[in-house]
Write a protein that holds these residues in place. Structure first.
Motif, short mmCIF file in Angstrom:
data_model
loop_
_atom_site.label_atom_id
_atom_site.label_comp_id
_atom_site.label_asym_id
_atom_site.label_seq_id
_atom_site.Cartn_x
_atom_site.Cartn_y
_atom_site.Cartn_z
N ALA A 33 0.77 -0.96 -0.16
CA ALA A 33 0.34 -0.42 -0.54
C ALA A 33 1.04 1.14 -0.07
CB ALA A 33 -0.96 0.27 1.31
N GLU A 34 2.00 1.49 1.21
CA GLU A 34 2.58 2.56 1.11
C GLU A 34 3.66 2.53 -0.52
OE1 GLU A 34 3.19 4.79 3.00
OE2 GLU A 34 2.69 4.08 4.92
N ALA A 35 3.82 1.32 -0.92
CA ALA A 35 4.35 1.63 -2.46
C ALA A 35 4.00 1.81 -3.19
CB ALA A 35 4.88 -0.05 -2.96
N VAL A 36 2.47 1.01 -3.15
CA VAL A 36 1.58 2.82 -4.53
C VAL A 36 0.85 3.90 -3.79
CG1 VAL A 36 -0.56 2.69 -4.89
CG2 VAL A 36 -0.22 -0.09 -4.59
N ASN A 37 1.63 3.87 -2.78
CA ASN A 37 1.16 5.33 -2.33
C ASN A 37 2.96 6.22 -2.93
OD1 ASN A 37 -1.08 4.96 -0.91
ND2 ASN A 37 -0.66 4.94 0.89
N ILE A 38 3.35 6.15 -3.16
CA ILE A 38 5.35 6.46 -3.35
C ILE A 38 5.08 5.92 -5.58
CG2 ILE A 38 7.50 5.23 -3.74
CD1 ILE A 38 7.56 5.47 -0.70
N ALA A 39 4.50 5.78 -5.93
CA ALA A 39 4.21 5.54 -6.90
C ALA A 39 3.28 6.61 -8.02
CB ALA A 39 3.63 3.86 -7.65
N TYR A 40 2.18 6.17 -7.38
CA TYR A 40 1.08 7.72 -7.12
C TYR A 40 1.86 8.95 -7.27
CZ TYR A 40 -3.45 10.51 -7.50
OH TYR A 40 -4.30 11.16 -7.87
N ALA A 41 2.44 9.43 -6.09
CA ALA A 41 3.19 11.11 -5.70
C ALA A 41 3.43 11.29 -6.78
CB ALA A 41 3.26 10.81 -4.72
N SER A 42 4.82 9.88 -7.52
CA SER A 42 5.74 10.04 -7.82
C SER A 42 5.18 10.30 -9.46
CB SER A 42 6.81 8.56 -8.03
OG SER A 42 7.67 9.08 -6.97
N ALA A 43 4.27 9.58 -9.85
CA ALA A 43 3.71 9.96 -11.54
C ALA A 43 3.11 11.25 -11.35
CB ALA A 43 2.80 8.39 -11.43
N LEU A 44 2.76 11.46 -10.47
CA LEU A 44 1.93 12.76 -10.63
C LEU A 44 3.09 14.38 -10.70
CD1 LEU A 44 -0.84 12.48 -7.04
CD2 LEU A 44 -1.15 12.78 -10.41
N ASP A 45 4.15 13.58 -9.17
CA ASP A 45 5.31 14.67 -9.94
C ASP A 45 5.99 14.67 -11.11
OD1 ASP A 45 8.18 15.97 -9.36
OD2 ASP A 45 8.28 14.63 -7.23
N ALA A 46 5.95 13.69 -12.29
CA ALA A 46 6.59 13.85 -13.79
C ALA A 46 5.46 14.46 -14.10
CB ALA A 46 6.53 12.06 -13.54
N HIS A 47 3.91 14.19 -14.22
CA HIS A 47 2.92 14.97 -15.06
C HIS A 47 3.56 16.47 -14.54
CE1 HIS A 47 -0.36 15.45 -17.53
NE2 HIS A 47 -0.91 15.76 -16.18
N TYR A 48 3.13 16.82 -13.11
CA TYR A 48 3.12 18.34 -13.05
C TYR A 48 4.82 18.98 -13.32
CZ TYR A 48 -2.17 17.23 -12.55
OH TYR A 48 -3.19 17.25 -12.71
N LEU A 49 5.17 18.24 -12.41
CA LEU A 49 6.88 19.13 -12.36
C LEU A 49 7.82 18.65 -13.58
CD1 LEU A 49 6.46 19.55 -8.14
CD2 LEU A 49 5.91 21.20 -9.81
N GLY A 50 7.52 17.51 -14.21
CA GLY A 50 8.72 17.23 -14.62
C GLY A 50 8.11 17.29 -15.89
N ASP A 51 8.73 16.00 -17.08
CA ASP A 51 8.51 16.72 -18.34
C ASP A 51 7.81 14.84 -18.76
OD1 ASP A 51 9.64 13.70 -17.76
OD2 ASP A 51 11.93 14.06 -19.49
N GLY A 52 6.80 14.42 -18.07
CA GLY A 52 5.62 13.31 -18.06
C GLY A 52 6.26 12.22 -18.15
#
Length: 368
Positions: free
Chosen positions: A293-312
């Motif tokens: 469950a924690e790994a899913v939370n990290i994956a989700y937050a990381s994906a949002l980081d990539a989308h909104y603050l990174g190059d996608g």
């Protein structure tokens, strides 16, 4: 008429709402003779709902221990309740929700155990305005989830039961033994008798065993099943991918999520959780919960980081930045354990892999 809710206006639907089409498909394919009294589906269909059926287009929802699911279903067929125990984040609550949705079509009859859980949460309370006006009548009575479950013949979920005071826990003993609830305020003969289909699924974290240990009498009313962390790496990767796609929704098509990055995340979690690397080196496990469950939370937050603050594109860099929020809870020793892992395991892998290199380069800025 029930007002329809726009899906975009709801953060999370219950299992019976999310998988309503699958439940309808299984119900249609069922032989009514195989349905226990009070059950929405047959035991075989309940199993298929949780573990999947490719022929009928039913998705797998629980990964890891298929025999555990079989034993859980058999427990709920009998007189005993079902107690799911395990480390935090091992999908105990998810499994209890899926079982309730498949058996009763309703996973919302739930008690959340806390230090403040009272007798009213277990039995019933009163609408005091009506109580003063009419006395102890059915209209004035406010039934608990257990009261409603008995009345309707449905599964009731009791989350984190060991967080309740022992005297509150033990109120379940007579209810589970006699399958009835007395209401003395309405007369000596006033009693609610449970309809077929009623049962209780409890959950408890192994880390909470020292909070309020269950009495021997209450333990006898439950069959205990331990839900272990997922040991199969491919299973955990698949689960995280499914959960991530579900969490991201429409954003999924806008973010590149390399399988190697998810594998890095799972490898890191499994090695820290198990205290051993894939190469066989020993590690000190952190006190922080390294669950799926924690790994899913990290994956989700990381994906949002990539989308909104990174190059996608999701990279090891985003995973490293989000990992700090999981490990840095309240134990300073965990920092030393992660430092050791980064310096002795991740650094070596970074020499051969670009993904591990980006993970290491960002990680060392946090742990130095």
């Amino acid at each position: 008429m029930k007002k329809m809710v726009n899906q975009k206006q709801v953060i999370r639907f219950s299992a019976e709402e999310r998988y309503s089409q699958e439940l309808a498909t299984l119900s249609k394919a069922d032989n009514d003779n195989n349905k226990p009294q009070g059950w929405l589906l047959s035991p075989k269909s309940v199993r298929q709902f949780i573990l999947g059926n490719d022929t009928l287009g039913i998705s797998r929802k629980f990964f890891g221990d298929d025999p555990l699911v079989d034993r859980a279903i058999v427990s709920l067929l009998g007189k005993q309740g079902l107690m799911l125990v395990g480390q935090p984040g091992t999908a105990k609550s998810m499994l209890s929700e899926l079982l309730a949705a498949a058996i009763s079509g309703d996973s919302n009859l739930t008690i959340q155990g806390t230090a403040g859980t009272s007798e009213d949460h277990i039995r019933y309370s009163w609408n005091y305005a009506l109580l003063l006006a009419e006395g102890p009548t059915e209209r004035a009575l406010i039934g608990s989830p257990i009261y409603q479950g008995m009345l309707q013949g449905k599964i009731v979920r009791f989350e984190e039961i060991t967080r309740c005071q022992p005297e509150i826990q033990d109120m379940l003993v007579s209810i589970m033994s006699e399958k009835q609830m007395m209401i003395p305020e309405m007369g000596s003969n006033s009693v609610i008798k449970a309809k077929p289909g009623f049962n209780i699924i409890g959950t408890a974290n192994l880390q909470d065993r020292g909070v309020h240990e269950m009495s021997a009498a209450l333990k006898r009313r439950f069959n205990f099943e331990t839900v272990n962390p997922i040991a199969d790496k491919s299973f955990e990767i698949e689960l995280i991918q499914r959960q991530l796609n579900q969490e991201l929704g429409e954003l999924t098509s806008q973010i590149v999520i390399p399988i190697d990055v998810i594998e890095l995340l799972v490898t890191t979690f499994q090695e820290l959780r198990q205290g051993q690397t894939t190469e066989g080196a020993k590690l000190k496990t952190p006190d922080a919960v390294m669950s799926t469950a924690e790994a899913v939370n990290i994956a989700y937050a990381s994906a949002l980081d990539a989308h909104y603050l990174g190059d996608g594109t999701l990279t090891g860099e985003q995973i490293a930045k989000q990992l700090i929020g999981v490990v840095l809870k309240d134990n300073a020793d965990d920092i030393k354990r992660i430092q050791f892992y980064m310096d002795n395991v991740v650094r070596e892998r970074a020499k051969k892999s670009d993904i591990w290199r980006s993970f290491y380069q960002v990680s060392k800025t946090f742990w130095k």
